[in-house]
Design a protein around this motif. Structure first.
Motif, short mmCIF file in Angstrom:
data_model
loop_
_atom_site.label_atom_id
_atom_site.label_comp_id
_atom_site.label_asym_id
_atom_site.label_seq_id
_atom_site.Cartn_x
_atom_site.Cartn_y
_atom_site.Cartn_z
N LEU A 155 2.07 -7.70 -1.20
CA LEU A 155 1.27 -7.92 0.43
C LEU A 155 1.05 -9.49 0.59
CD1 LEU A 155 -1.83 -5.77 -0.44
CD2 LEU A 155 -0.10 -5.41 1.36
N GLY A 156 1.15 -10.28 -0.27
CA GLY A 156 0.91 -11.74 -0.01
C GLY A 156 -0.33 -12.00 0.02
N ARG A 157 -1.30 -11.12 -0.33
CA ARG A 157 -2.77 -11.37 -0.36
C ARG A 157 -3.54 -10.55 -1.35
NH1 ARG A 157 -1.81 -8.19 4.33
NH2 ARG A 157 -3.38 -6.55 4.34
N PRO A 158 -4.83 -10.60 -1.52
CA PRO A 158 -5.42 -9.78 -2.42
C PRO A 158 -5.39 -8.34 -2.14
CG PRO A 158 -7.00 -11.46 -1.98
CD PRO A 158 -5.67 -11.54 -0.91
N PRO A 159 -5.19 -7.45 -3.23
CA PRO A 159 -4.73 -5.94 -3.09
C PRO A 159 -6.00 -5.23 -2.36
CG PRO A 159 -5.06 -6.44 -5.26
CD PRO A 159 -5.03 -7.84 -4.70
N ASP A 160 -7.10 -5.61 -2.41
CA ASP A 160 -8.28 -5.02 -1.93
C ASP A 160 -8.34 -5.08 -0.37
OD1 ASP A 160 -9.09 -7.67 -2.40
OD2 ASP A 160 -11.10 -7.03 -3.08
N THR A 161 -7.37 -5.84 0.34
CA THR A 161 -7.57 -5.97 1.54
C THR A 161 -6.49 -5.34 2.20
OG1 THR A 161 -5.91 -7.84 1.31
CG2 THR A 161 -8.38 -8.43 1.33
N ALA A 162 -5.64 -4.18 1.35
CA ALA A 162 -4.65 -3.55 1.96
C ALA A 162 -5.22 -2.33 2.82
CB ALA A 162 -3.92 -2.70 0.88
N PRO A 210 -4.42 1.19 4.98
CA PRO A 210 -3.45 2.56 4.38
C PRO A 210 -2.22 2.38 4.76
CG PRO A 210 -5.62 3.07 5.51
CD PRO A 210 -5.30 1.64 5.73
N GLU A 211 -1.63 1.70 5.84
CA GLU A 211 -0.29 1.69 6.30
C GLU A 211 0.65 0.88 5.10
OE1 GLU A 211 -2.78 1.10 8.47
OE2 GLU A 211 -2.56 3.01 9.58
N GLU A 212 -0.28 -0.21 4.56
CA GLU A 212 0.40 -0.94 3.45
C GLU A 212 0.70 -0.27 2.36
OE1 GLU A 212 -0.86 -5.15 5.04
OE2 GLU A 212 -2.37 -4.23 4.12
N LEU A 213 -0.25 0.72 1.93
CA LEU A 213 -0.35 1.23 0.61
C LEU A 213 0.95 2.47 0.79
CD1 LEU A 213 -4.04 2.38 0.23
CD2 LEU A 213 -2.67 0.95 -1.19
N VAL A 214 1.37 2.93 1.79
CA VAL A 214 2.46 3.78 2.16
C VAL A 214 3.72 2.82 2.00
CG1 VAL A 214 3.40 5.22 3.80
CG2 VAL A 214 0.90 5.53 3.64
N ALA A 215 3.73 1.72 2.84
CA ALA A 215 4.79 0.83 2.79
C ALA A 215 5.06 0.61 1.22
CB ALA A 215 4.71 -0.34 3.53
#
Length: 66
Positions: free
Chosen positions: A41-48, A50-55
């Motif tokens: 992500l290039g940032r904290p995971p708790d800011t993801a 739903p689309e980034e989770l799929v990616a």
């Protein structure tokens, strides 16, 4: 040996996994996966989103993930 700074999210994860009785090796694997996701992500995971989770899930296929 270097000491890593533990974020509030990392502390919460560790406490939660201890309460749930997860083995040390399992905890290390979960934390490593979250670190890899944060790097993706290039940032904290708790800011993801739903689309980034799929990616990331798709990207995980290439790096041996499920």
């Amino acid at each position: 040996m270097t000491e890593e700074k533990v974020t509030p999210l990392g502390q919460w994860m560790t406490e939660d996994m201890n309460i749930r009785g997860l083995a040390d090796k399992t905890q290390r694997a979960h934390i490593r996966n979250v670190k890899d996701f944060a790097a993706f992500l290039g940032r904290p995971p708790d800011t993801a989103t739903p689309e980034e989770l799929v990616a990331d899930h798709g990207a995980g296929q290439g790096r041996g993930g499920a």
